[in-house]
Design a protein around this motif. Structure first.
Motif, mmCIF file in Angstrom:
data_model
loop_
_atom_site.group_PDB
_atom_site.id
_atom_site.type_symbol
_atom_site.label_atom_id
_atom_site.label_comp_id
_atom_site.label_asym_id
_atom_site.label_seq_id
_atom_site.Cartn_x
_atom_site.Cartn_y
_atom_site.Cartn_z
ATOM 1 N N UNK A 152 0.856 -1.183 0.000
ATOM 2 C CA UNK A 152 0.000 0.000 0.000
ATOM 3 C C UNK A 152 0.893 1.234 0.000
ATOM 4 N N UNK A 153 0.382 2.323 -0.550
ATOM 5 C CA UNK A 153 1.170 3.550 -0.660
ATOM 6 C C UNK A 153 1.456 4.112 0.733
ATOM 7 N N UNK A 154 2.685 4.553 0.977
ATOM 8 C CA UNK A 154 3.012 5.112 2.291
ATOM 9 C C UNK A 154 2.493 6.532 2.429
ATOM 10 N N UNK A 155 2.449 7.013 3.655
ATOM 11 C CA UNK A 155 2.148 8.421 3.912
ATOM 12 C C UNK A 155 3.353 9.250 3.500
ATOM 13 N N UNK A 156 3.121 10.267 2.658
ATOM 14 C CA UNK A 156 4.231 11.107 2.222
ATOM 15 C C UNK A 156 4.167 12.513 2.815
ATOM 16 N N UNK A 157 2.968 12.996 3.119
ATOM 17 C CA UNK A 157 2.826 14.333 3.710
ATOM 18 C C UNK A 157 1.869 14.333 4.893
ATOM 19 N N UNK A 187 3.956 20.133 11.531
ATOM 20 C CA UNK A 187 3.182 20.503 10.354
ATOM 21 C C UNK A 187 3.450 19.467 9.264
ATOM 22 N N UNK A 188 2.453 18.665 8.949
ATOM 23 C CA UNK A 188 2.592 17.596 7.949
ATOM 24 C C UNK A 188 3.669 16.589 8.376
ATOM 25 N N UNK A 189 3.956 15.622 7.518
ATOM 26 C CA UNK A 189 4.899 14.550 7.799
ATOM 27 C C UNK A 189 4.719 14.036 9.230
ATOM 28 N N UNK A 246 3.975 32.371 10.498
ATOM 29 C CA UNK A 246 4.735 32.067 11.711
ATOM 30 C C UNK A 246 4.635 30.581 12.035
ATOM 31 N N UNK A 247 3.405 30.064 12.071
ATOM 32 C CA UNK A 247 3.208 28.655 12.416
ATOM 33 C C UNK A 247 3.799 27.738 11.355
#
Length: 731
Positions: free
Chosen positions: A154-159, A219-221, A407-408
């Protein structure tokens, strides 16, 4: 103590686990991920044999290569140490090993202190320092959804998504023999199950996830520590595999493998894609069949390794294919974007800057962004940056000036600007990568390479220039009209009361496939019609005389921004999650300039903000001459020092387009001087009327202390090595 093909089998599963396949595009992490087994081995030596050097050096190298992933390594080392104590130690040896572990960990950290302490100081200026500990414990999703990611195909999480846990089906089925084997002590089984369970719970619990990420929600990843699960699982599986090679197999081992395989099938069925579940089950059966043949002496050990390698290659090949399709790839011809044309133009900039008299440390930028770190990618001097260590005050400054910034989001980057924001950022050159610049009144084209253009600022700045003392009162407001911020900046810097930018009222609005409702000021709400062929909003502006117009347009869920002149396409600007100022070009008397955007099919409703301003050219000319007449002239510059002269016509401030950091130190005429912050972000220095020599020098806060600690740790290690060698020689 093994050196056979089994090492290749299991190390390949770590090297190509789903964490690597999902995050390989983020190459800055991979060194420390690759060093993890060396840290683990060093701890084995420390606990089992009392040898500490491998652990100290591996830990120090891991922290030096990447402090962020190094946080995960440090937390891992503590839990791994406790498990190893369970595996190897008699109670009477435990106190000594704990002391040795503490001292070795401190020395490992000290080896990287030259980087860690300055980094810690820099992180105190970031947005993340405002994070607060979660007030309640929560789970993100069901544990079944998390655990279903352990299978392959299955495709991995990239983001964004669930944690990357897949490490090979062979590792999963070998959990059965590990838990069944009488040669594995109960405490070893408990420790292994505890460690794996702790990592799984950490991937689903907000508090543990927050702690793992250095008291920060990323943030992501997501779940950036999940490679630890793969390493522990593979290590446990390898323990079971070596025991199976060394002892006579029993039918219960086969049953245990089949039991785990069936459990994984039932766990993931209905959660993952059906083909991923069935393919994983078939691969698992092939591994079991090969091991049964080996157990029945139908395969030699060599043929068993060959057979398992073939099956593993099929599994890993498919995982790699899915990973690269998910993340995508690049090649030298297309990466960086238009580099064959951009790089000659950047060489032209370097040549111009090297000419006599051009020692103003000017900046260059791209008119559009291919990556947020374009200056680092293409190798030019700019200000665009995306970094976990981005100074939050500088992000606020950039946002207030009308550049895309957050900023975040730890980012700010160039997307065009006004003559004033370019002056205060010292933008001298602009490369139009695949597009021309609309603001031809302020930018002069000086070179062309294929479909890329090089522009020079018609109003060149300097790294520093004198401004009114009133500028120190400047209060910049983020998340507000950036033209208002720029008007105030201009007024306080020059003392000119006339407005530099004047608002142009919207002449008309139109929309297609949607309804548009004013909600106050320059804000609108919209409702999109589902099934419409096109969903578009458009705003039109006009003026009674020739002038430069600058727009500011953001539409939630919108696409790129199109600029139309008298109804015909004029130019386009890329969509950004963060709104920014852009040039609409020169508007002649009677012309109509329009801004429009279209919406994605899955959007339904949202809000939009739009306004446009004209620049008063006469006011700008007067202010520019006043500012640049007292420019700072660079006499000497290096990576850590700038020395130059400035002649002030009156008492005031010398403003520098340099973001402030506690490491900056300033001298005026050889005497230490106060640093005055402009907008809580940029450096300025008080100067009296007359000519002055100003010296700015930079040393990262904590660098001296960190260097001393690193040097001390090296000396201690060398001394310990010498003492041990002498002791061995005497023995």
């Amino acid at each position: 103590h093994r050196n056979d093909a089994s090492l290749l089998l299991f190390s390949s599963m770590y090297a190509l686990c789903s964490y690597i396949l999902g995050y390989y595009w983020n190459i800055i992490w991979l060194d420390t991920v690759a060093l993890l087994p060396l840290v683990a081995l060093g701890l084995v030596y420390l606990v089992r044999d009392g040898k500490y050097r491998t652990y100290i050096i591996a830990l120090g190298l891991s922290l030096f290569c990447n402090f962020y992933i190094g946080i995960f390594t440090c937390i891992f080392a503590v839990v791994w140490f406790l498990c190893l104590c369970v595996f190897y130690l008699r109670p009477k040896l435990l106190p000594g090993r704990v002391v040795l572990m503490l001292i070795s960990s401190l020395l490992g950290g000290a080896l990287a202190a030259v980087l860690l302490i300055p980094t810690y100081q820099a992180l105190q200026l970031t947005y993340s320092v405002q994070n607060t500990f979660p007030s309640t414990w929560e789970f993100y999703t069901s544990f079944r959804e998390v655990l279903a990611n352990v299978i392959s195909f299955h495709a991995p999480t990239s983001k964004d998504g669930l944690p990357n846990l897949a490490s090979g089906i062979l590792c999963l089925i070998l959990l059965g023999p590990f838990l069944r084997s009488a040669l594995v002590r109960i405490r070893e089984k408990v420790a292994a199950v505890f460690f794996l369970s702790f990592l799984i719970i950490s991937c689903n619990c907000n508090v543990l996830n927050y702690i793992w990420h250095g008291c920060h929600f990323p943030n992501l990843l997501p779940y950036r520590f999940s490679f630890l699960f793969s390493f522990v699982l593979i290590t446990v599986a390898y323990r079971a595999f070596t025991l199976m090679l060394e002892q006579k197999w029993k039918i219960y081992d086969v049953l245990a493998m089949l039991f785990v395989l069936l459990g994984v099938f039932l766990l993931s069925y209905g959660i993952q894609e059906d083909k991923a579940v069935f393919y994983s089950f078939v691969i698992g059966l092939l591994y079991v069949v090969i091991l049964i043949f080996y157990y029945r002496n139908l395969l030699s050990r060599k043929m068993m390794y060959v057979s398992m390698s073939l099956v593993l290659c099929v599994e890993l090949f498919q995982n790699v294919r899915l990973g690269t399709e998910q993340v995508s790839t690049s090649d030298r011809d297309s990466y960086p974007y238009l580099s064959a044309s951009v790089e000659p133009l950047l060489d032209k900039v370097e040549h111009l800057e090297s000419m006599p008299g051009n020692t103003r440390l000017n900046r260059t930028e791209l008119s559009s962004w291919y990556t947020l770190n374009a200056p680092a990618l293409y190798g030019y001097h700019g200000f665009s940056l995306f970094s976990s260590t981005a100074n939050a005050s500088v992000s606020r400054w950039m946002d207030g000036m009308g550049f895309p910034a957050s900023e975040a989001g730890n980012r700010y980057y160039y997307a065009g600007g006004t003559p004033l924001s370019n002056l205060f950022s010292n933008i001298m050159y602009l490369v139009g990568a695949g597009t021309s610049v609309m603001d031809t009144e302020n930018w002069e084209q000086i070179a062309i390479e294929s479909n890329c253009y090089l522009y020079q600022n018609r109003y060149p700045g300097a790294i520093g220039f004198c401004v009114k003392s009133d500028l120190q009162k400047y209060e910049l407001y983020a998340d507000t009209d950036p033209f208002v911020n720029q008007n105030e900046l201009f007024r306080l810097a020059t003392g000119i009361e006339e407005e530099l930018f004047t608002k142009v009222e919207i002449q008309s609005t139109s929309c297609e496939g949607m309804t548009l409702t004013p909600i106050g000021g320059d804000n609108y709400s919209y409702q999109l019609e589902q099934g419409a062929n096109q969903r578009k909003m458009e705003y039109s502006f006009s003026t009674s005389d020739k002038t430069n117009l600058y727009g500011y347009f953001y539409a939630e869920h919108g696409g790129s921004i199109s600029v139309l002149k008298n109804g015909s396409y004029y130019n386009r600007y890329a969509y950004s999650a963060y709104p920014y100022i852009f040039s609409m070009g020169t508007c002649q008397s009677g012309d109509t300039l329009s801004l429009s955007t279209t919406f994605a099919e899955d959007a339904s409703s949202g809000w939009a903000t739009v306004y446009a301003y004209r620049m008063n050219q006469e006011v700008w000319e007067k202010g520019y001459k006043k500012l640049i007449s007292d420019a700072f002239t660079v006499e000497m510059e290096s990576d850590t020092e700038i020395v130059g002269n400035v002649t002030a016509t009156e008492d005031g401030l010398c403003y520098f387009s340099i973001p402030y950091d506690r490491g900056w130190h300033v001298e005026v005429d050889g005497e230490p001087a106060e640093v005055v912050l402009i907008g809580d972000a940029m450096i300025s220095v008080p100067v009296s009327a007359g000519t002055h020599t100003i010296r700015l020098s930079y040393c990262p806060p904590g660098f001296v202390v960190g260097s001393c600690m690193t040097g001390g740790a090296v000396l201690i290690l060398v001394a310990a090595f010498v003492v041990e060698r002498k002791r061995i020689g005497r023995g």
